[in-house]
Design a protein around this motif. Structure first.
Motif, PDB file in Angstrom:
ATOM      1  N   VAL A 279      41.159  31.752  37.131  1.00 59.37           N
ATOM      2  CA  VAL A 279      40.575  33.021  37.559  1.00 59.37           C
ATOM      3  C   VAL A 279      40.418  33.000  39.074  1.00 59.37           C
ATOM      4  CG1 VAL A 279      38.575  34.532  37.386  1.00 59.37           C
ATOM      5  CG2 VAL A 279      39.406  33.320  35.353  1.00 59.37           C
ATOM      6  N   HIS A 280      41.023  33.967  39.726  1.00 58.61           N
ATOM      7  CA  HIS A 280      41.007  34.048  41.190  1.00 58.61           C
ATOM      8  C   HIS A 280      39.782  34.805  41.699  1.00 58.61           C
ATOM      9  CE1 HIS A 280      42.934  33.871  45.119  1.00 58.61           C
ATOM     10  NE2 HIS A 280      42.559  35.132  45.298  1.00 58.61           N
ATOM     11  N   ALA A 281      39.336  35.833  40.988  1.00 57.80           N
ATOM     12  CA  ALA A 281      38.195  36.638  41.418  1.00 57.80           C
ATOM     13  C   ALA A 281      37.634  37.404  40.232  1.00 57.80           C
ATOM     14  CB  ALA A 281      38.618  37.626  42.508  1.00 57.80           C
ATOM     15  N   VAL A 282      36.384  37.789  40.322  1.00 56.67           N
ATOM     16  CA  VAL A 282      35.761  38.714  39.379  1.00 56.67           C
ATOM     17  C   VAL A 282      35.462  39.978  40.179  1.00 56.67           C
ATOM     18  CG1 VAL A 282      33.798  39.191  37.881  1.00 56.67           C
ATOM     19  CG2 VAL A 282      34.794  36.894  37.940  1.00 56.67           C
ATOM     20  N   VAL A 283      36.090  41.071  39.804  1.00 55.07           N
ATOM     21  CA  VAL A 283      35.988  42.331  40.535  1.00 55.07           C
ATOM     22  C   VAL A 283      34.974  43.231  39.837  1.00 55.07           C
ATOM     23  CG1 VAL A 283      37.278  44.374  41.279  1.00 55.07           C
ATOM     24  CG2 VAL A 283      38.397  42.124  41.251  1.00 55.07           C
TER      25      VAL A 283
END
Length: 127
Positions: free
Chosen positions: A37-41
């Protein structure tokens, strides 16, 4: 409907007054263990009552339980999950059918009213 409030020159267009956002119920998407997971938007979507009812009906309409028995948590998670699949602009268009109350088949009106009661429990107006 405004899409962006940030103008090209960096200034902001006037914004309407919104109720306080409800806290998210979960994180959707790449949530399996081991996924990179690269980011939580975070996206906040202002929705009308009709849009909420549409999203809830699409998400949970095939549920065997009656909407009057659904918990607030179930309702909110269902709406949020549906928003991960359904563009909010499309929900707005689809919700217009709920506004044509006289055209809705009598056999489903009581169910639709129950969906609206569920929305009102989970998203009290002005909160």
């Amino acid at each position: 409907m405004s899409i962006l409030f940030s103008l090209a020159d960096g200034s902001e267009a006037p914004r309407p007054t919104y109720p306080a956002p409800t806290p998210p119920t979960d994180i959707f998407g790449a949530t399996d263990p081991g996924e990179d997971v690269h980011a939580v938007v975070t996206v906040r979507v202002a929705m009308t009552r009709d849009m909420l009812a549409t999203a809830l009906d699409l998400a949970a309409g095939n549920c065997e339980e009656h909407p009057d028995s659904w918990s607030v948590e179930y309702i909110r998670e269902s709406v949020e999950l549906q928003l991960t699949y359904e563009n909010f602009v499309e929900l707005e268009r689809t919700s217009q059918g709920y506004q044509e109350w006289g055209d809705i088949d009598e056999s489903v009106k009581s169910y639709i009213q129950a969906v609206y009661r569920a929305v009102d429990r989970a998203y009290p107006k002005g909160r």
